[in-house]
Design a protein around this motif. Structure first.
Motif, PDB file in Angstrom:
ATOM      1  N   THR A  22      29.551  44.585  29.288  1.00  0.00           N
ATOM      2  CA  THR A  22      28.403  43.553  29.723  1.00  0.00           C
ATOM      3  C   THR A  22      28.366  43.481  31.327  1.00  0.00           C
ATOM      4  OG1 THR A  22      27.782  42.541  27.641  1.00  0.00           O
ATOM      5  CG2 THR A  22      27.600  41.033  29.832  1.00  0.00           C
ATOM      6  N   HIS A  26      25.966  43.838  34.026  1.00  0.00           N
ATOM      7  CA  HIS A  26      25.396  42.630  34.623  1.00  0.00           C
ATOM      8  C   HIS A  26      25.760  42.449  35.938  1.00  0.00           C
ATOM      9  CE1 HIS A  26      24.582  38.182  33.451  1.00  0.00           C
ATOM     10  NE2 HIS A  26      23.907  38.512  34.406  1.00  0.00           N
ATOM     11  N   HIS A  30      22.549  44.801  37.381  1.00  0.00           N
ATOM     12  CA  HIS A  30      21.698  43.642  37.542  1.00  0.00           C
ATOM     13  C   HIS A  30      21.839  42.954  38.976  1.00  0.00           C
ATOM     14  CE1 HIS A  30      19.558  43.866  33.567  1.00  0.00           C
ATOM     15  NE2 HIS A  30      20.771  44.296  33.240  1.00  0.00           N
ATOM     16  N   HIS A 159      20.089  39.729  29.198  1.00  0.00           N
ATOM     17  CA  HIS A 159      20.943  40.589  29.607  1.00  0.00           C
ATOM     18  C   HIS A 159      22.325  40.168  29.721  1.00  0.00           C
ATOM     19  CE1 HIS A 159      19.773  39.507  34.102  1.00  0.00           C
ATOM     20  NE2 HIS A 159      20.837  38.949  33.762  1.00  0.00           N
ATOM     21  N   ALA A 160      22.568  38.691  29.736  1.00  0.00           N
ATOM     22  CA  ALA A 160      23.791  38.310  29.808  1.00  0.00           C
ATOM     23  C   ALA A 160      24.637  38.271  28.510  1.00  0.00           C
ATOM     24  CB  ALA A 160      23.571  36.767  30.362  1.00  0.00           C
TER      25      ALA A 160
END
Ligand code: MN
Length: 206
Positions: A22, A26, A30, A159-160
């Motif tokens: 992640t 992330h 992101h 997305h978290a």
């Protein structure tokens, strides 16, 4: 040019609440994209702002605000997690007691994050001399104005948590609150809210 700040811990340090995978997306994709887009927009405008906080406060609604605020919110969010969480202490512990205790705060925080329809954030803030829990939508951030001083935040964009918790936003928030929240950071923020120190600032542009 604003930088993508390094994570303040190893990318596997918050497992199993937030996995290394992640963080790879992330933080590495992101957050990086928000920073890159922000830098490109500032370059095209020929602007060299002195701080990210100044960009967020000055930008009206739109693409510049969205990317600047998301860059800031993520920089702040990384600080809100720790591999070695300790119970709230000092002034913060007193403020939490005044709120109704840690379990009441957790219930309100989780409810706020679950209740945020679509993408956004769940914030613990200092407002009007007491703790409050507030949601924000998309890139919205309390630093746009000075009505509330942020102490802690959890990202509730899919997305978290989707890689680790699938659609279980509630489970993510509960685990995050119990096993990842950085109360020592929140305590420093609270001191700053009361005028002792400056509080979190995004790294200055280079
Ligand atoms: Mn995010």
């Amino acid at each position: 040019m604003f930088i993508l700040p390094d994570l303040p811990y190893a990318k596997n340090a918050i497992e199993p609440v937030v996995s290394a995978r992640t963080f790879e997306f992330h933080h590495g994709k992101h957050h990086k994209t928000y920073v890159d887009t922000l830098n490109k927009m500032l370059e095209e405008k020929g602007e060299r702002p002195e701080s990210l906080e100044a960009v967020v406060k000055a930008a009206g609604p739109g693409k510049l605000f969205n990317n600047a605020a998301q860059a800031w919110n993520h920089g702040f969010f990384w600080e809100c997690m720790t591999p070695s969480p300790a119970a709230p202490a000092g002034d913060l512990a007193g403020a939490i007691e005044a709120f109704g205790g840690l379990e009441a705060l957790k219930a309100k925080f989780v409810e706020t994050g679950v209740g945020q329809f679509g993408s956004g954030w769940a914030w613990l803030v200092w407002q009007d001399g007491k703790l409050a829990v507030i949601p924000s939508h998309d890139a919205e951030t309390p630093i746009s104005d000075d009505k509330a001083f942020p102490l802690l935040v959890c990202d509730v964009w899919e997305h978290a948590y989707y890689l680790d918790h699938q659609n279980n936003r509630k489970g993510f928030l509960e685990a995050w609150f119990d096993k990842a929240a950085n109360w020592a950071f929140a305590e420093r923020q609270l001191a700053a809210a009361k005028g002792d120190g400056e509080g979190y600032r995004y790294p200055a542009p280079k």
